[in-house]
Scaffold this motif. Sequence first.
Motif, mmCIF file in Angstrom:
data_model
loop_
_atom_site.group_PDB
_atom_site.id
_atom_site.type_symbol
_atom_site.label_atom_id
_atom_site.label_comp_id
_atom_site.label_asym_id
_atom_site.label_seq_id
_atom_site.Cartn_x
_atom_site.Cartn_y
_atom_site.Cartn_z
ATOM 1 N N ASP A 82 0.823 -1.207 0.000
ATOM 2 C CA ASP A 82 0.000 0.000 0.000
ATOM 3 C C ASP A 82 0.857 1.257 0.000
ATOM 4 O O ASP A 82 2.041 1.239 0.345
ATOM 5 N N LYS A 99 1.019 0.784 -10.892
ATOM 6 C CA LYS A 99 -0.004 1.073 -11.886
ATOM 7 C C LYS A 99 -0.877 -0.148 -12.186
ATOM 8 O O LYS A 99 -1.898 -0.029 -12.872
ATOM 9 N N HIS A 111 -3.942 -0.662 -1.451
ATOM 10 C CA HIS A 111 -4.622 0.630 -1.478
ATOM 11 C C HIS A 111 -3.623 1.788 -1.603
ATOM 12 O O HIS A 111 -2.430 1.643 -1.328
ATOM 13 N N SER A 112 -4.125 2.895 -2.060
ATOM 14 C CA SER A 112 -3.341 4.125 -2.225
ATOM 15 C C SER A 112 -2.172 3.930 -3.182
ATOM 16 O O SER A 112 -1.015 4.228 -2.866
ATOM 17 N N ASN A 113 -2.478 3.396 -4.364
ATOM 18 C CA ASN A 113 -1.527 3.297 -5.461
ATOM 19 C C ASN A 113 -2.116 4.002 -6.679
ATOM 20 O O ASN A 113 -3.014 4.844 -6.545
ATOM 21 N N ASN A 114 -1.622 3.659 -7.881
ATOM 22 C CA ASN A 114 -2.135 4.236 -9.126
ATOM 23 C C ASN A 114 -2.751 3.161 -10.020
ATOM 24 O O ASN A 114 -2.738 3.278 -11.248
ATOM 25 N N ILE A 115 -3.295 2.130 -9.410
ATOM 26 C CA ILE A 115 -3.869 1.000 -10.155
ATOM 27 C C ILE A 115 -5.178 1.429 -10.826
ATOM 28 O O ILE A 115 -6.110 1.860 -10.150
ATOM 29 N N SER A 116 -5.215 1.294 -12.140
ATOM 30 C CA SER A 116 -6.391 1.750 -12.888
ATOM 31 C C SER A 116 -7.280 0.608 -13.372
ATOM 32 O O SER A 116 -8.401 0.845 -13.840
ATOM 33 N N LEU A 174 -8.101 -2.384 -2.119
ATOM 34 C CA LEU A 174 -7.793 -1.687 -3.378
ATOM 35 C C LEU A 174 -8.328 -0.260 -3.379
ATOM 36 O O LEU A 174 -8.299 0.402 -4.419
ATOM 37 N N ASN A 186 -8.784 3.785 -2.778
ATOM 38 C CA ASN A 186 -7.909 4.932 -3.078
ATOM 39 C C ASN A 186 -6.974 4.643 -4.244
ATOM 40 O O ASN A 186 -5.797 4.965 -4.222
ATOM 41 N N ASN A 187 -7.529 3.998 -5.269
ATOM 42 C CA ASN A 187 -6.872 3.785 -6.552
ATOM 43 C C ASN A 187 -7.811 4.319 -7.638
ATOM 44 O O ASN A 187 -9.025 4.432 -7.415
ATOM 45 N N ASN A 212 -13.791 3.824 -3.184
ATOM 46 C CA ASN A 212 -13.073 4.920 -2.544
ATOM 47 C C ASN A 212 -13.989 5.637 -1.565
ATOM 48 O O ASN A 212 -15.137 5.938 -1.862
#
Length: 372
Positions: A287, A292, A310-315, A339, A341-342, A367
């Motif tokens: 986290d 990505k 959580h808190s990554n840039n996973i789209s 997951l 906050n992505n 989120n």
Amino acid sequence: MKELVLLSILALCSAKPYMPIRIMDFMKTNEIMLQDAGDDDDDDNNNSLFPTKRARSTPPPFPTCPFGCHCTMKVVQCSDLGLTAVPKDIPADSLMIDLQNNKITEIKENDFKGMNNLYALFLINNKISKIHPKAFRHLNKLQLLYISHNLLTQIPANMPKTILELRIHDNKISKVQKEAFKGMKSLHVLEMSANPLENSGIELGAFDGMSSLFMRIAETKLTAVPKDLPSSLHELHLDYNKIGKVELEDFIRYKDLQRLGLGYNQIKSVENGSLAYIPNIRELHLDNNKLKKVPAGLASLKYLQVVYLHSNNISGVGVNDFCPTGGRVKKSPYSGISLFNNPVKYWDVLPATFRCVSNRMGVQIWNFRKRK
């Protein structure tokens, strides 16, 4: 003894601002029974009406105790006294010595001379910058050594091989010299967080001859996963560093690893195949990084139960990112996948993606937004 160590981990598992250890509560919580603490002269034949001659002629010796300290049950408590040095008149048969929160600047060669039964030594929150190389040479039964929140610049030399738990976080250590922990095969817990330690400061062979189950090197200046840690590790915590990526051979030594903490770093990628080297992993923290996508290989880790992403840039999340595809592959069900906050759109994630999660409450993907 393993139960003692595990309970200690739960109580002191992270490098936080100095919190004093209440020694008697510590003993009670960890069920530490101090042997020989009572009177060994009990005799069923003696009583108050007809005392024996031996009882009248050999009164118990008056115990010594450093001025201002409190001594009971072979526990010497000298915390919060403004001491600038270790007291000279500590009883030689002491089992625990508490010197927390003083102003001690140096541990000298003979400060603990003759204390062959010492079990625990607490030197937390002093101003210690120097420890004599022979300061611990007599402590052949020492198992707990806490030197956190001091000014040490290097690992103390010649530590007792009997130590089970060493806490040396929040010092000024920037270098771990070769064979610094040589022979410490009984060490279960090593806490080294909050030191200005870089990868270049860990000499090759620094952990040779050492066995450890739990290690935390958080809040330092590491930019990569150290590759020379003890292969016996069951838990490794590298949170709050500057690690930028996970490379293929980062975990090749740690096949017994069950819990891995890499949260709050700058990880952008986890190289394919790198997680295959930790087949026994149960809990993985990634986290608060810069990933990505979901790391490859999670579905093949059959014991993995908890994943923090959580808190990554996973789209996006693929339908096979977490669960195996083959019906013959057995996997322990997940109890938690985070997951949130992505930038992933949860309505685009197929329900079958979490088919190997124990229950629907085990997935946190949406989120949470604070109301204005």
